[in-house]
Motif scaffolding. Structure first.
Motif, PDB file in Angstrom:
ATOM      1  N   LEU A 338     -26.552  94.795  25.473  1.00 29.51           N
ATOM      2  CA  LEU A 338     -25.755  93.143  26.593  1.00 29.51           C
ATOM      3  C   LEU A 338     -25.516  92.372  26.304  1.00 29.51           C
ATOM      4  O   LEU A 338     -24.453  91.422  26.904  1.00 29.51           O
ATOM      5  CB  LEU A 338     -27.255  93.736  27.679  1.00 29.51           C
ATOM      6  CG  LEU A 338     -27.069  95.542  28.163  1.00 29.51           C
ATOM      7  CD1 LEU A 338     -28.858  94.910  29.014  1.00 29.51           C
ATOM      8  CD2 LEU A 338     -26.113  95.924  29.441  1.00 29.51           C
ATOM      9  N   ARG A 339     -26.060  91.675  25.323  1.00 29.75           N
ATOM     10  CA  ARG A 339     -26.217  90.229  25.199  1.00 29.75           C
ATOM     11  C   ARG A 339     -24.661  89.864  24.416  1.00 29.75           C
ATOM     12  O   ARG A 339     -24.110  88.523  25.093  1.00 29.75           O
ATOM     13  CB  ARG A 339     -27.355  89.555  23.746  1.00 29.75           C
ATOM     14  CG  ARG A 339     -26.872  88.784  23.661  1.00 29.75           C
ATOM     15  CD  ARG A 339     -27.883  88.238  22.147  1.00 29.75           C
ATOM     16  NE  ARG A 339     -29.651  88.400  22.931  1.00 29.75           N
ATOM     17  CZ  ARG A 339     -30.098  89.311  22.200  1.00 29.75           C
ATOM     18  NH1 ARG A 339     -30.061  90.250  22.017  1.00 29.75           N
ATOM     19  NH2 ARG A 339     -31.005  89.508  22.821  1.00 29.75           N
ATOM     20  N   PRO A 343     -21.070  88.110  30.258  1.00 29.53           N
ATOM     21  CA  PRO A 343     -20.875  85.804  30.081  1.00 29.53           C
ATOM     22  C   PRO A 343     -22.028  85.088  29.952  1.00 29.53           C
ATOM     23  O   PRO A 343     -22.631  85.598  29.939  1.00 29.53           O
ATOM     24  CB  PRO A 343     -20.244  86.298  31.485  1.00 29.53           C
ATOM     25  CG  PRO A 343     -20.262  87.210  31.896  1.00 29.53           C
ATOM     26  CD  PRO A 343     -20.945  88.176  31.567  1.00 29.53           C
ATOM     27  N   GLU A 344     -21.947  84.174  29.601  1.00 32.77           N
ATOM     28  CA  GLU A 344     -21.895  83.294  29.591  1.00 32.77           C
ATOM     29  C   GLU A 344     -22.990  82.371  30.488  1.00 32.77           C
ATOM     30  O   GLU A 344     -24.286  82.061  30.383  1.00 32.77           O
ATOM     31  CB  GLU A 344     -21.653  81.940  27.935  1.00 32.77           C
ATOM     32  CG  GLU A 344     -21.758  82.683  26.785  1.00 32.77           C
ATOM     33  CD  GLU A 344     -21.068  80.953  25.521  1.00 32.77           C
ATOM     34  OE1 GLU A 344     -20.708  80.415  26.080  1.00 32.77           O
ATOM     35  OE2 GLU A 344     -21.070  80.908  24.758  1.00 32.77           O
ATOM     36  N   GLU A 345     -22.676  82.649  31.404  1.00 33.78           N
ATOM     37  CA  GLU A 345     -23.074  81.828  32.438  1.00 33.78           C
ATOM     38  C   GLU A 345     -23.746  83.221  33.658  1.00 33.78           C
ATOM     39  O   GLU A 345     -24.507  82.456  34.092  1.00 33.78           O
ATOM     40  CB  GLU A 345     -21.681  81.141  33.322  1.00 33.78           C
ATOM     41  CG  GLU A 345     -20.316  82.417  33.776  1.00 33.78           C
ATOM     42  CD  GLU A 345     -19.580  82.720  32.751  1.00 33.78           C
ATOM     43  OE1 GLU A 345     -18.241  83.468  33.391  1.00 33.78           O
ATOM     44  OE2 GLU A 345     -19.840  82.350  31.834  1.00 33.78           O
ATOM     45  N   VAL A 359     -27.523  88.384  36.561  1.00 33.19           N
ATOM     46  CA  VAL A 359     -26.953  87.859  37.699  1.00 33.19           C
ATOM     47  C   VAL A 359     -25.345  87.153  37.568  1.00 33.19           C
ATOM     48  O   VAL A 359     -25.206  86.845  36.987  1.00 33.19           O
ATOM     49  CB  VAL A 359     -28.284  86.822  38.217  1.00 33.19           C
ATOM     50  CG1 VAL A 359     -27.448  86.263  40.112  1.00 33.19           C
ATOM     51  CG2 VAL A 359     -29.324  87.389  39.029  1.00 33.19           C
ATOM     52  N   LEU A 360     -24.638  87.382  38.680  1.00 35.17           N
ATOM     53  CA  LEU A 360     -23.835  87.325  37.710  1.00 35.17           C
ATOM     54  C   LEU A 360     -23.301  85.816  39.225  1.00 35.17           C
ATOM     55  O   LEU A 360     -23.010  86.660  39.973  1.00 35.17           O
ATOM     56  CB  LEU A 360     -22.225  88.056  37.323  1.00 35.17           C
ATOM     57  CG  LEU A 360     -22.850  89.158  36.485  1.00 35.17           C
ATOM     58  CD1 LEU A 360     -21.721  89.794  36.216  1.00 35.17           C
ATOM     59  CD2 LEU A 360     -22.476  88.363  35.529  1.00 35.17           C
ATOM     60  N   LEU A 361     -22.135  84.797  38.670  1.00 34.78           N
ATOM     61  CA  LEU A 361     -22.096  84.192  39.586  1.00 34.78           C
ATOM     62  C   LEU A 361     -20.722  83.794  39.797  1.00 34.78           C
ATOM     63  O   LEU A 361     -19.602  83.901  38.535  1.00 34.78           O
ATOM     64  CB  LEU A 361     -22.327  82.672  39.906  1.00 34.78           C
ATOM     65  CG  LEU A 361     -24.079  82.867  39.673  1.00 34.78           C
ATOM     66  CD1 LEU A 361     -24.697  80.946  38.824  1.00 34.78           C
ATOM     67  CD2 LEU A 361     -24.924  83.203  40.379  1.00 34.78           C
ATOM     68  N   LYS A 362     -20.242  84.112  41.491  1.00 36.18           N
ATOM     69  CA  LYS A 362     -18.471  83.552  41.719  1.00 36.18           C
ATOM     70  C   LYS A 362     -17.793  85.008  41.264  1.00 36.18           C
ATOM     71  O   LYS A 362     -16.864  84.896  40.167  1.00 36.18           O
ATOM     72  CB  LYS A 362     -18.004  82.476  40.871  1.00 36.18           C
ATOM     73  CG  LYS A 362     -18.617  81.394  41.900  1.00 36.18           C
ATOM     74  CD  LYS A 362     -18.230  79.282  41.137  1.00 36.18           C
ATOM     75  CE  LYS A 362     -19.427  78.767  42.411  1.00 36.18           C
ATOM     76  NZ  LYS A 362     -18.235  77.808  41.970  1.00 36.18           N
ATOM     77  N   THR A 363     -17.892  85.801  41.103  1.00 36.97           N
ATOM     78  CA  THR A 363     -17.840  87.560  40.525  1.00 36.97           C
ATOM     79  C   THR A 363     -17.340  88.510  41.672  1.00 36.97           C
ATOM     80  O   THR A 363     -18.386  88.034  42.301  1.00 36.97           O
ATOM     81  CB  THR A 363     -18.245  88.173  39.695  1.00 36.97           C
ATOM     82  OG1 THR A 363     -18.980  86.806  38.109  1.00 36.97           O
ATOM     83  CG2 THR A 363     -17.519  88.703  38.744  1.00 36.97           C
ATOM     84  N   SER A 364     -16.059  88.932  41.652  1.00 38.50           N
ATOM     85  CA  SER A 364     -16.011  90.164  42.378  1.00 38.50           C
ATOM     86  C   SER A 364     -16.444  91.392  42.331  1.00 38.50           C
ATOM     87  O   SER A 364     -17.146  91.825  40.976  1.00 38.50           O
ATOM     88  CB  SER A 364     -14.621  90.438  43.143  1.00 38.50           C
ATOM     89  OG  SER A 364     -14.238  90.580  41.358  1.00 38.50           O
TER      90      SER A 364
END
Length: 434
Positions: A338-339, A343-345, A359-364
């Protein structure tokens, strides 16, 4: 003074140290500091013996009641000490600074270490420093003994030393040797500096009272009052001495900057350890649920986020059959996958019972599905030959909806993961799917 100045300009580096010590004993602290700083500047250029000068400067700072600064300078002297004598002096100085600053146990340990130096009783400077520490500890008899030994080795020289002897006598209930001490102190009055003259006159007056020499006591009290009047009319510090003070402050500031850097490095390391203990999972090294909880208010300001809950399908079976060590190793291997893949963000955390959250931001939704497929493919490549079955990861996903709170969002992701694990090993379920 002109003769002394001429001699001073032509002396060697170590003779400047001796001149500074003589000036200090005579009660001329500013002139002593000037000698020490000039000598220090020279030894620094020639890679000479700095420790002796740091010791002398530190002692002057202690006498000026700048105890924290003195402590820093004594520490530097100890780190640069080239011989046992310098180590002894530095430890006695540190012990005195620490005693005043309330660190008595540490001070006593340093004092005991210093007293093991065989040459202490043959060196007047070390004897005075040891006596100073005894006086701080209110051990008056050993203090007086060492002060008198120092006076004998100094051939009676030293205004500060005579003052210390008289002040120590005043703390004792004996007059043995006091008359001789008063006589020597009286002889030193002519060469005493105004800075110490009033204190010496007052001590002489009090000691004469002890000896029932009342007429002399009155004369000394009157002389002390006269000195007070003179001091009030004394001009401001000459410009050349202000320069000495500025040079000293610059020198000390350099030391304090070094100590501050060291202190900041220690604080950063302490913060790192605290952060690790508070917000990191002990097994995987990933952030933990406490970290995610602290981030939720910030994360929810981004309305296009997805929350993914993941669970190792074999976790309960592995722990029951193979034991904690195998189960923990399996969780660690998946955490490493997983690491690498996430993605880093993204915010990746380790939850309880071999579960993970992302938690993924601004991702579809489509981008999330691609990422999950990549993770699943990487897990499939793990060597599971030592396990009863291959490791798989079930995944439950949900997307942010207007008005969502953190607890509601997490409940929906939990439900999706529960449905995925019921569906079968390695399944992927989005919240709301049948």
């Amino acid at each position: 003074m002109s003769l002394i100045r001429e001699l001073y300009l032509g002396v060697s580096v170590m003779e400047k140290l001796a001149i500074g010590q003589a000036l200090q004993r005579q009660g001329h602290p500013k002139r002593a500091m000037q000698a020490y700083l000039d000598g220090l500047a020279q030894v620094q250029q020639s890679a000479g013996d700095e420790a002796a000068y740091w010791l002398a400067i530190a002692d002057l700072e202690h006498e000026a009641e700048q105890f924290t600064t003195a402590l820093s300078l004594h520490q530097r002297a100890l780190s640069l000490a080239r011989c046992e004598k310098q180590q002894c002096a530095a430890r006695l100085g540190l012990a005195a600074d620490l005693w005043v600053l309330g660190e008595q146990s540490t001070a006593l340990a340093l004092q005991q270490k210093a007293l093991t130096f065989d040459g202490l009783h043959e060196d007047p400077v070390l004897l005075e420093e040891s006596a100073r520490l005894y006086r701080l500890q209110q051990q008056w008899r050993p203090a007086l003994q060492q002060l008198r030994s120092a006076a004998a080795l100094n051939d009676g020289d030293g205004i500060v030393l005579h003052l210390a002897i008289l002040q120590t006598y005043l703390q004792l209930d004996t007059n043995e040797g006091l008359a001789d001490a008063v006589m020597l102190a009286k002889q030193s009055l002519e060469s005493s500096h105004l800075h110490h003259q009033e204190s010496l006159l007052l001590a002489l007056a009090q000691c004469c009272e002890r000896l029932a020499n009342y007429s002399e006591a009155v004369q000394f009290y009157q002389a002390a009052l006269s000195v007070q009047t003179t001091q009030k009319a004394t001009k401001k510090t000459p410009r050349r001495l202000l320069g000495v003070e500025l040079k000293l402050q610059q020198t000390i500031s350099g030391i304090e900057i070094e100590l501050l850097r060291h202190s900041n490095a220690q604080q950063i390391e302490q913060v790192r350890r605290l952060e690790s203990a508070t917000y990191r999972d002990a097994l995987t090294g990933l952030h933990n649920l406490r970290y995610l909880q602290a981030r939720w208010d910030e994360l929810l300001t981004c309305h296009s986020l997805c929350l993914i809950h993941m669970g190792v399908d074999q976790s309960t079976h592995l722990r029951d059959v193979m034991g904690d060590e195998v189960a923990n190793d399996s969780a660690l291997r998946i955490a490493n996958v997983l690491r690498r893949c996430c993605p880093e963000e993204g915010v990746l955390v380790a939850a309880n019972n071999n579960e993970f959250r992302l938690v993924l931001l601004k991702t579809s939704v489509s981008e999330v599905n691609v990422l999950i497929q990549t993770i699943q493919a990487e897990i499939a490549l793990l060597d599971c030959s030592q396990l009863p079955e291959a490791l798989t990861l079930s995944v439950g996903c949900t997307a942010f909806k207007e008005g969502d709170k953190a607890d509601v969002l997490q409940l929906r992701a939990d439900l999706a993961l529960y449905l995925a694990m019921r569906k079968g090993a390695g399944a992927i379920v989005w919240e709301g799917e049948a």
